[in-house]
Design an enzyme around this catalytic site. Sequence first.
Site, short mmCIF file in Angstrom:
data_model
loop_
_atom_site.label_atom_id
_atom_site.label_comp_id
_atom_site.label_asym_id
_atom_site.label_seq_id
_atom_site.Cartn_x
_atom_site.Cartn_y
_atom_site.Cartn_z
N ASP A 165 39.11 45.91 36.04
CA ASP A 165 38.09 45.59 37.03
C ASP A 165 38.60 44.66 38.13
O ASP A 165 38.07 44.64 39.23
CB ASP A 165 36.89 44.95 36.33
CG ASP A 165 35.80 44.53 37.29
OD1 ASP A 165 35.20 45.42 37.92
OD2 ASP A 165 35.55 43.32 37.43
N MET A 176 29.26 41.49 40.87
CA MET A 176 29.19 41.73 42.31
C MET A 176 30.55 42.03 42.93
O MET A 176 30.64 42.19 44.15
CB MET A 176 28.60 40.49 43.00
CG MET A 176 27.26 40.05 42.45
SD MET A 176 25.99 41.33 42.62
CE MET A 176 25.90 41.48 44.40
N ARG A 177 31.60 42.09 42.10
CA ARG A 177 32.93 42.29 42.67
C ARG A 177 33.02 43.62 43.41
O ARG A 177 33.64 43.70 44.48
CB ARG A 177 34.00 42.22 41.56
CG ARG A 177 35.40 42.35 42.10
CD ARG A 177 36.44 42.18 41.01
NE ARG A 177 36.57 40.79 40.62
CZ ARG A 177 36.36 40.33 39.40
NH1 ARG A 177 36.00 41.16 38.44
NH2 ARG A 177 36.50 39.06 39.13
N ALA A 178 32.41 44.66 42.88
CA ALA A 178 32.48 45.97 43.53
C ALA A 178 31.85 45.94 44.93
O ALA A 178 32.38 46.53 45.87
CB ALA A 178 31.80 47.02 42.66
N ILE A 217 34.30 44.08 47.34
CA ILE A 217 35.51 44.85 47.63
C ILE A 217 35.20 46.07 48.48
O ILE A 217 35.96 46.43 49.39
CB ILE A 217 36.21 45.24 46.32
CG1 ILE A 217 36.76 43.99 45.64
CG2 ILE A 217 37.33 46.24 46.57
CD1 ILE A 217 37.36 44.23 44.29
#
Length: 350
Positions: A162, A243-245, A248
């Site tokens: 991830d 919330m990383r997606a 990015i």
Amino acid sequence: MPQLFPSFPLTALVGQAPLRDALLLIAVDPSIGGVLITGPRGTAKSTAARSLADLLPDCPFVTLPLGATEERLIGALDIDEALRGGGVKFSPGLLARAHQGVLYVDEVNLLADALVDVVLDVAASGINVVERDGVSHRHAARFMLVGTMNPEEGELRPQLLDRFGLTVVLENCFDPQVRQQIVKTRLAFDLDPAAFHARCAPAQAELRQRILDARAALADVGIDDDVHDAVSALCIEAQVDGMRADLIMLRAARALAALEGSPMATRAHVERVAESVLGHRRHAPAQGASSGRPPQDTGGTAQEAREADAGNAPQSSGAGDAAPDWGYLPPEPIGTTRVKGVVPLSSKKR
């Protein structure tokens, strides 16, 4: 350090458009978090990674070997300087050498998890912090991270997977025309690399300038609420964790817009980068999410399946039973066996 052998030009790469596009995005904005390239052997994973460094001016290419130690990666105390009485001095590691360049990790799935975690942390922050062996030091480490792996040799832990910004999944090519073009191009390069580079020089120079222009314009690329709505909807549909997606995907869409000279990131940009962002983060829709209660009887076939899952345990059929005891196994009698007499040992005399 100059390369002993010239790299294959990125603009001459045949049949790997998603891979080339992902490399260009992290070249424009390394804060995307790098790209993980997965695929079988012989699909240009390593070739493309080296081509990216060759494309950019003064771009070091640093390889992280599988047997590297943490000290070699992050840096450590300069022992020679300390023995000479020079005091505590920091000796830079591979992360410092990769600053403003490419850090390449081949077979990242075989690398120790602790090293992968360090690399991904620094790739996201752009700063390497060392606090060990009497050394307290920090330095900039802004690099383009490229990891490659063959899934047949093992998987990368989900927690680490991830952390990679983008992924590109390569497959074997079964188109005869494309295969022939790939082979002819590679043979021409191997026959005379200098002449091959000369033929590709105009295209390489044009692509290099596009990247430099995109870097300069990146901060001015706008993102309106419509784009945020599209990103949120895609991430919710994919049921990603955290919330990383979202972050990015917005960075990748902005980098793509800058690369194309657009002043605004649009929904079209989001859709083009969505799969490389979500492919390794997407969770399958929940199938009959558990509510903590046993499933209800809907027919003979389902009943038979449940009895098989419960080890074919007999179910209570009493008239007053509200529900069967799912998974209950009744006690079974176990026979006893007489053990022959044991001769006692004599007590030790005092």
